[in-house]
Design a protein around this motif. Structure first.
Motif, PDB file in Angstrom:
ATOM      1  N   GLU A 158      -5.241   8.050  13.819  1.00 25.69           N
ATOM      2  CA  GLU A 158      -4.910   7.119  12.744  1.00 25.69           C
ATOM      3  C   GLU A 158      -5.966   7.167  11.641  1.00 25.69           C
ATOM      4  O   GLU A 158      -5.640   7.208  10.447  1.00 25.69           O
ATOM      5  CB  GLU A 158      -4.823   5.704  13.329  1.00 25.69           C
ATOM      6  CG  GLU A 158      -4.296   4.696  12.339  1.00 25.69           C
ATOM      7  CD  GLU A 158      -3.803   3.436  13.040  1.00 25.69           C
ATOM      8  OE1 GLU A 158      -3.236   3.563  14.157  1.00 25.69           O
ATOM      9  OE2 GLU A 158      -3.998   2.337  12.496  1.00 25.69           O
ATOM     10  N   ILE A 209      -5.849  10.407   9.446  1.00 25.06           N
ATOM     11  CA  ILE A 209      -4.693  10.439   8.539  1.00 25.06           C
ATOM     12  C   ILE A 209      -4.886   9.449   7.395  1.00 25.06           C
ATOM     13  O   ILE A 209      -4.663   9.776   6.228  1.00 25.06           O
ATOM     14  CB  ILE A 209      -3.380  10.154   9.317  1.00 25.06           C
ATOM     15  CG1 ILE A 209      -3.053  11.353  10.207  1.00 25.06           C
ATOM     16  CG2 ILE A 209      -2.236   9.854   8.363  1.00 25.06           C
ATOM     17  CD1 ILE A 209      -1.783  11.219  11.021  1.00 25.06           C
ATOM     18  N   GLU A 210      -5.343   8.236   7.717  1.00 26.78           N
ATOM     19  CA  GLU A 210      -5.534   7.241   6.642  1.00 26.78           C
ATOM     20  C   GLU A 210      -6.610   7.721   5.651  1.00 26.78           C
ATOM     21  O   GLU A 210      -6.469   7.563   4.434  1.00 26.78           O
ATOM     22  CB  GLU A 210      -5.908   5.864   7.236  1.00 26.78           C
ATOM     23  CG  GLU A 210      -4.808   5.224   8.102  1.00 26.78           C
ATOM     24  CD  GLU A 210      -3.567   4.739   7.335  1.00 26.78           C
ATOM     25  OE1 GLU A 210      -3.513   4.903   6.101  1.00 26.78           O
ATOM     26  OE2 GLU A 210      -2.637   4.215   7.998  1.00 26.78           O
ATOM     27  N   LEU A 222      -5.027  10.452   3.454  1.00 29.78           N
ATOM     28  CA  LEU A 222      -4.114   9.887   2.453  1.00 29.78           C
ATOM     29  C   LEU A 222      -4.917   9.261   1.315  1.00 29.78           C
ATOM     30  O   LEU A 222      -4.553   9.382   0.139  1.00 29.78           O
ATOM     31  CB  LEU A 222      -3.198   8.837   3.096  1.00 29.78           C
ATOM     32  CG  LEU A 222      -2.112   9.368   4.039  1.00 29.78           C
ATOM     33  CD1 LEU A 222      -1.361   8.195   4.664  1.00 29.78           C
ATOM     34  CD2 LEU A 222      -1.123  10.292   3.316  1.00 29.78           C
ATOM     35  N   ASN A 256       3.547   2.945  12.241  1.00 31.22           N
ATOM     36  CA  ASN A 256       2.660   2.523  11.151  1.00 31.22           C
ATOM     37  C   ASN A 256       2.177   3.710  10.335  1.00 31.22           C
ATOM     38  O   ASN A 256       2.135   3.666   9.102  1.00 31.22           O
ATOM     39  CB  ASN A 256       1.431   1.789  11.710  1.00 31.22           C
ATOM     40  CG  ASN A 256       1.751   0.347  12.078  1.00 31.22           C
ATOM     41  OD1 ASN A 256       2.826  -0.165  11.722  1.00 31.22           O
ATOM     42  ND2 ASN A 256       0.833  -0.288  12.781  1.00 31.22           N
ATOM     43  N   LEU A 257       1.791   4.768  11.044  1.00 28.98           N
ATOM     44  CA  LEU A 257       1.327   5.970  10.348  1.00 28.98           C
ATOM     45  C   LEU A 257       2.428   6.557   9.472  1.00 28.98           C
ATOM     46  O   LEU A 257       2.193   6.926   8.318  1.00 28.98           O
ATOM     47  CB  LEU A 257       0.871   7.024  11.364  1.00 28.98           C
ATOM     48  CG  LEU A 257      -0.540   6.881  11.879  1.00 28.98           C
ATOM     49  CD1 LEU A 257      -0.825   7.939  12.929  1.00 28.98           C
ATOM     50  CD2 LEU A 257      -1.536   7.000  10.726  1.00 28.98           C
ATOM     51  N   SER A 317       2.813   4.563   6.397  1.00 25.27           N
ATOM     52  CA  SER A 317       1.764   4.858   5.404  1.00 25.27           C
ATOM     53  C   SER A 317       2.077   6.146   4.649  1.00 25.27           C
ATOM     54  O   SER A 317       1.904   6.233   3.427  1.00 25.27           O
ATOM     55  CB  SER A 317       0.399   5.044   6.084  1.00 25.27           C
ATOM     56  OG  SER A 317      -0.068   3.845   6.644  1.00 25.27           O
ATOM     57  N   ILE A 318       2.507   7.143   5.403  1.00 27.91           N
ATOM     58  CA  ILE A 318       2.811   8.444   4.791  1.00 27.91           C
ATOM     59  C   ILE A 318       4.000   8.324   3.839  1.00 27.91           C
ATOM     60  O   ILE A 318       3.968   8.838   2.716  1.00 27.91           O
ATOM     61  CB  ILE A 318       3.087   9.480   5.908  1.00 27.91           C
ATOM     62  CG1 ILE A 318       1.800   9.773   6.688  1.00 27.91           C
ATOM     63  CG2 ILE A 318       3.669  10.758   5.331  1.00 27.91           C
ATOM     64  CD1 ILE A 318       2.018  10.511   8.013  1.00 27.91           C
ATOM     65  N   PHE A 325       3.002   6.571   0.710  1.00 32.53           N
ATOM     66  CA  PHE A 325       2.226   7.461  -0.153  1.00 32.53           C
ATOM     67  C   PHE A 325       3.137   8.362  -0.990  1.00 32.53           C
ATOM     68  O   PHE A 325       2.978   8.505  -2.198  1.00 32.53           O
ATOM     69  CB  PHE A 325       1.287   8.334   0.709  1.00 32.53           C
ATOM     70  CG  PHE A 325       0.465   9.299  -0.080  1.00 32.53           C
ATOM     71  CD1 PHE A 325      -0.744   8.903  -0.643  1.00 32.53           C
ATOM     72  CD2 PHE A 325       0.895  10.604  -0.283  1.00 32.53           C
ATOM     73  CE1 PHE A 325      -1.510   9.794  -1.385  1.00 32.53           C
ATOM     74  CE2 PHE A 325       0.137  11.496  -1.038  1.00 32.53           C
ATOM     75  CZ  PHE A 325      -1.061  11.083  -1.579  1.00 32.53           C
TER      76      PHE A 325
END
Lengths: 101, 101, 101, 101
Positions: C84, C87-88, C91, D7-8, D11-12, D15
């Motif tokens: 996690e 990836i965050e 981004l 959740n990931l 987020s992606i 974005f």
């Protein structure tokens, strides 16, 4: 006779020997390098049609194709493979798998 | 003059024209094919040293190298690139980036 | 907390430990494996549009995506990376490079 | 429940929607992107052992792993694949192919 491919391989070997790079060029890392250069070529076509890729990236496409060929011919040279022979053999084998009408 | 590379390209083009495959061979899919064949070559070295890969997979390595070359020469042919010229140009460019001593 | 990703990583690690495969899984060969699986995924789209690839190869596409994820999560586990978090962070970095309007 | 992977993926997707990029993200080009990012990861190991790659490129390795995961999770999202399910199914299938002792 393959003079011309041999000339190319000689140019490539001359280039790396001038830089003393042959010590790094084991077959496994050359195979890795071919994959990396192939992906850099593919990147010129990412999110694009063939046509728009060629319109915007023609020069880079040409350079990445050259890099794929340079590493692949290096590997042929190091493994003492005859380029013409391995291609003709593979076409023959593919021809048995996919016969023409 | 590049007779021998041109002979190879002629063999490759003859092979695909006999099978009527040229219609599928747009540059983007040829770039995809080069990456796929490069990965199949790399697979022969997966989990292995160069030496043990060559001991166990020499014949397949040779065939996958041939496949990389076949698709790359097809793409050169379709884009009307002179193989010798693009390689010599790229070596010259690389030589400016990495001068020899 | 990443419970679910950790569960997946646990399943993957359990799978390889049952087979005593972890000894082969150095990071360089795992990176090679990710490239190989990514190319196998790409092969499902070779010579095809997205639509016709999904029509004919949906099940295999799903399996190749799983293989890419399995090897990538193995590598995360071996390098002790928090999935996690990386990836965050990426981004965020991409967001600085490509600001939204 | 897979809250964390979801959740990931959220987020992606957030974005790319902020940048209006989803229009470019057909499955074939996403598969291309996964191969490109996998090769960029591999480049960090080119001409190096795992150890020296991690010594010199740890941060970039982490970023390239993140890029592989980002594109692969995007593709899962677009194809409506359940990440946990496809991984567990593939491990099961691999387990039948390679039984443990």
């Amino acid at each position: 006779m393959m003079n011309d491919i041999n000339n190319l391989i000689n140019s490539i070997n001359h280039f790396r020997d001038e830089r003393n790079w042959r010590q790094f060029h084991n077959p496994k890392d050359l195979a890795i390098s071919i994959s990396i250069e192939a992906a850099e070529l593919l990147e010129d076509f990412q999110w694009k049609s063939s046509e728009s890729a060629l319109d915007s990236n023609k020069e880079n496409i040409q350079e990445e194709i050259a890099d794929v060929l340079i590493y692949t011919l290096m590997l042929c040279s190091d493994l003492e493979l005859d380029v013409e022979e391995i291609i003709e053999e593979k076409l023959k084998k593919n021809g048995e798998k996919y016969p023409s009408n």
